[in-house]
Design a protein around this motif. Structure first.
Motif, short mmCIF file in Angstrom:
data_model
loop_
_atom_site.label_atom_id
_atom_site.label_comp_id
_atom_site.label_asym_id
_atom_site.label_seq_id
_atom_site.Cartn_x
_atom_site.Cartn_y
_atom_site.Cartn_z
N ALA A 1 2.55 17.69 -2.55
CA ALA A 1 1.95 16.37 -2.69
C ALA A 1 0.44 16.39 -2.57
N GLY A 2 -0.13 17.54 -2.23
CA GLY A 2 -1.58 17.62 -2.08
C GLY A 2 -1.97 18.92 -1.40
N ALA B 1 -16.50 8.87 -3.86
CA ALA B 1 -15.59 9.97 -3.50
C ALA B 1 -14.54 9.46 -2.51
N ARG B 2 -13.32 9.97 -2.62
CA ARG B 2 -12.22 9.50 -1.78
C ARG B 2 -11.33 10.66 -1.33
N LEU B 3 -10.71 10.47 -0.17
CA LEU B 3 -9.67 11.36 0.35
C LEU B 3 -8.46 10.51 0.69
N HIS B 4 -7.31 10.84 0.11
CA HIS B 4 -6.08 10.10 0.38
C HIS B 4 -5.17 10.96 1.26
N GLY C 1 4.94 13.09 1.29
CA GLY C 1 4.05 12.71 0.20
C GLY C 1 3.67 11.25 0.18
N ALA C 2 4.14 10.47 1.16
CA ALA C 2 3.81 9.04 1.21
C ALA C 2 2.38 8.83 1.69
N LEU C 3 1.70 7.87 1.10
CA LEU C 3 0.30 7.59 1.45
C LEU C 3 0.21 7.00 2.85
#
Length: 417
Positions: free
Chosen positions: A151-152, A176-179, A185-187
């Protein structure tokens, strides 16, 4: 920046507190060789080579040894295993960090994580093979960076992550972003910063991070030069401003701007104000005294960041390039960052405004005209691929319960828990 080994299943990444006494990092080359009767040698090799690593530990603690033992024997699941080795700095894949995906679709490394957009192979002769550009469908469209499988990119709570957008984007209105995501894998949450770089600490429950960015304008964006690091002192190159302090702030004499249809005045605080009557079109040019344009330090990209009130009314932006002799050498019309024309040493920038039923008035500052040199080397991608344990040796040490352990890992491109 050297660090200890981090290894584990998603959501259970663990730092091995002792540095490895031996660390080997290579590749499974898979090269076959044929020799003809005439003595000519031919070799065949796959396009990509899987990474192989081997760690050897002397007198490892009981808890760390137990963690590696469970991974090797697949007690908590078959994998894949997340690994961040001690010398990897830029966690992005080597090709991904260069904006390339030779022989494969761009979707292997990037995905549209918000809004719309398309990937286009770059056909310019001076670009590396397989280089891609991204065309967002709107100024707010977001691009995400993949790590597959998974997932990342793997993280553990408390890690400090820094993500810097591709080189060209840094001259524009980028975000710029970091999730942060959990093991499924859920946000969980997101960290956002206006500009080229976002730095944030992984929150509780974080197992993965997906970096993302917004270009800030519709257009075409090259993808090379992005950097994702963990607790690393590296500071990626930043753009330089081409405007004087007064012109950037929107202050000083109005002769710093040329206009047509637009009227300039100075308010009580000393700021220059642009006014456009109803049903009138016009334009504003940024002037550099005595020259056809603002000096450009070298090759790379130039971008104009205009005040939001003016940008909302503007219809187009143009970049005109001149050489050292003041001769025209190139032109582009686009709101996204513009690539400096070959031999270009000066750039003249203009903004056009469409006619509208209502009049408007706004300050000319703050404004940025940014340049970034694309020839400056960026931190190369090394990747943190998902891996499988392919060899394991555990032997007693003196005194017990310390253990001598050797663990072999091989990169995998697809796996499931």
């Amino acid at each position: 920046m050297p660090r200890n080994l981090w290894i584990g299943l998603p959501g259970r990444l663990r730092e091995i507190s002792q540095a490895a006494t031996a660390f080997e990092r290579g590749a499974e080359l898979g090269v076959t060789q044929f020799t003809s009767l005439g003595g000519q040698v031919t070799t065949l090799a796959p396009q990509r080579s899987a990474r192989r690593t081997k760690f050897t530990f002397d007198r490892l603690s009981e808890d760390d040894a137990a963690h590696l033992d469970r991974l090797a024997r697949r007690i908590d699941g078959p994998g894949p295993v997340s690994v961040i080795d001690p010398v990897t700095r830029n966690l992005l894949d080597p090709l991904q960090a260069e904006g390339r995906s030779p022989g494969a679709p761009a979707s292997l490394y990037w995905y549209v994580s918000g809004g719309t957009g398309k990937f286009h192979p770059n056909t310019r002769a001076n670009e590396a093979p397989g280089t891609y550009w991204w065309a967002p469908g709107s100024a707010a469209s977001e691009l995400g960076w993949h790590r597959r499988p998974g997932a990342g990119f793997p993280v553990a709570p408390g890690m400090e992550l820094r993500f810097t957008l591709p080189t060209a984007w840094r001259a524009g209105r980028c975000t710029a972003r970091l999730h942060w995501r959990d093991a499924a894998g859920a946000l969980l949450s997101s960290a956002t910063a206006d500009g080229q770089t976002v730095t944030a600490t992984a929150p509780a429950g974080a197992a993965f991070v997906t970096p993302a960015g917004v270009g800030g304008e519709a257009g075409w964006y090259p993808l090379g030069g992005a950097v994702l690091t963990i607790g690393d002192p590296h500071v990626p190159s930043s753009p330089v401003s081409l405007l004087s302090a007064d012109q950037a702030a929107g202050r000083g004499p109005t002769t710093q701007w040329e206009t047509q249809g637009v009227t300039l005045s100075t308010d009580a605080e000393g700021y220059v104000v642009a006014s456009l009557p109803a049903n009138t079109s016009g334009w504003i040019n940024l002037v550099h005294p005595g020259q056809p344009g603002h000096p450009v330090p070298g090759p790379g990209f130039v971008g104009l960041v205009f005040p939001a009130a003016l940008r909302a009314r503007a219809s187009s932006c143009s970049y005109t390039y001149f050489n050292a002799a003041g001769t025209f050498v190139g032109f582009s019309t686009a709101w996204e960052v513009s690539q400096v024309a070959p031999t270009g040493t000066q750039v003249a920038v203009g903004v056009s405004f469409h006619a509208a039923p209502t009049a408007f008035s706004a300050r000319l500052g703050p404004t940025k005209l940014l340049h970034i040199d694309s020839t400056v080397p960026q931190l190369a991608g090394e990747g943190c691929p998902a891996m499988a344990v392919t060899g394991y040796t555990d032997s007693p040490a003196r005194p017990l319960p310390y253990r001598n352990i050797s663990i072999d890992l091989t990169e995998v491109t697809g796996a499931s828990n």
